[in-house]
Write an enzyme that holds these catalytic residues in place. Structure first.
Site, PDB file in Angstrom:
ATOM      1  CG  ASP A 123     166.272  51.169   7.876  1.00 52.36           C
ATOM      2  OD1 ASP A 123     166.759  51.099   9.015  1.00 52.36           O
ATOM      3  OD2 ASP A 123     166.678  50.468   6.918  1.00 52.36           O
ATOM      4  CG  HIS A 140     172.845  45.151   6.807  1.00 57.55           C
ATOM      5  ND1 HIS A 140     172.208  44.802   7.975  1.00 57.55           N
ATOM      6  CD2 HIS A 140     173.962  45.818   7.180  1.00 57.55           C
ATOM      7  CE1 HIS A 140     172.909  45.240   9.009  1.00 57.55           C
ATOM      8  NE2 HIS A 140     173.974  45.855   8.558  1.00 57.55           N
ATOM      9  CD  GLU A 273     168.589  43.729   8.942  1.00 55.58           C
ATOM     10  OE1 GLU A 273     168.967  42.934   9.826  1.00 55.58           O
ATOM     11  OE2 GLU A 273     169.322  44.098   7.996  1.00 55.58           O
TER      12      GLU A 273
END
Length: 301
Positions: A123, A140, A273
């Site tokens: 990420d 999130h 996402e």
């Protein structure tokens, strides 16, 4: 990877952030032929469909440090139960998001089964904010903290226990947008992070080799891969809600997936996402499916 049966779980939730469209991520990934790709590799693929929950407009509450809290609790509980069911059926859970807040439910389900779970958090962001540190209130940006037992009790106690994972079993790969509160927490808990600086300096081969060795040394009983498509540079994945320039390349990401497959350590995964509204001709969903192919053993030759 360790099992020849894969169960796909769609989680069409966009409650973890403000930008609409990420709830269509599971459909975009299916449209990019994920089932056909995995079937071609010899897996028995079961599409479990999408998690069912009450849908409605986003309940954006201004000046709230936990936007859409009740909706995310509902989604997380349903997902945790579904993940447990999949594991009970001796199948590999492959979760398709939705925004990254869905990881709260995924890890809540996995933690009931694995007592020393390792986590690779691929990420651009650390997702370690709490209500005290969040600059946005978007949940999130909190799932890793929540899973470590930090933050709102209603979130940390999803599925009836906390914490779900241990900080010494977490590895973040690709970080390049980390808030100040998250930096302090990383140092306090000693979380292992390979930022873009380390990836550039060491190379992806060394990063993944070290990550695999580290998790094996921790004697984890499973490893969950939580892959946010914004880990990649926006050049390759334009359809994400929080793009950050200077990310991991498409080829580096394939190498990472290929090495994880060769190591045979991944026991569950989620890809999150993907936002078709922000995408270019489903480019981001196509990238997600291609990376899944490498994770599950697809070779160039």
């Amino acid at each position: 990877m360790l099992k020849k049966k894969i169960s796909i779980i769609g989680v069409p939730s966009d409650y973890g952030q403000r930008r609409r469209g990420v709830d269509m991520g599971p459909s975009a990934i299916r449209y990019a032929d994920i089932i056909e790709r995995l079937t071609t590799l010899g897996y028995e693929v079961v599409d479990e469909g999408d998690i069912q929950f009450k849908r409605g407009n986003q309940v954006i509450e201004q000046n709230n440090k936990l936007l859409n809290l009740n909706e995310i609790i509902e989604v997380s509980n349903h997902l945790a139960n579904k993940v447990q069911d999949v594991i009970d059926s001796d199948s590999f859970p492959l979760v398709l998001g939705g925004d990254h807040s869905i990881a709260i439910g995924t890890l809540a389900g996995l933690g009931k089964y694995y007592k020393n779970l390792g986590v690779i958090w691929y990420d651009a962001h650390a997702d370690l904010n709490t209500p005290d540190t969040t600059p946005s209130g978007n949940i999130h940006g909190m799932p890793l903290a929540v899973s470590l037992g930090l933050g709102n009790d209603k979130l940390t106690m999803i599925n009836g226990y906390t914490p779900k994972i241990k900080p010494e079993n977490v590895i973040i790969i690709g970080a390049r947008s980390v808030d100040e509160g998250e930096r302090e927490l990383i140092k306090k808990l000693g979380i292992k992070v390979y930022s873009m600086h380390e990836i550039d300096r060491l190379g992806m081969t060394k990063v993944i080799e070290d990550a695999i060795a580290y998790l094996r040394n921790q004697q984890v009983d499973g490893v969950h891969l939580s892959l946010d498509l914004d880990a990649l540079d926006p050049l390759y994945t334009p359809g994400v809600g929080t793009p950050v320039p200077g990310g991991i390349t498409y080829r580096e990401s394939h190498l990472a997936m290929e090495m994880l497959e060769e190591a045979q350590i991944i026991t569950s995964a989620e890809f999150v996402e993907v936002n078709p509204i922000l995408d270019e001709r489903n480019k981001t969903a196509d990238a997600a499916v291609a990376l899944m192919g490498s994770l599950f053993g697809e070779k160039l030759v």
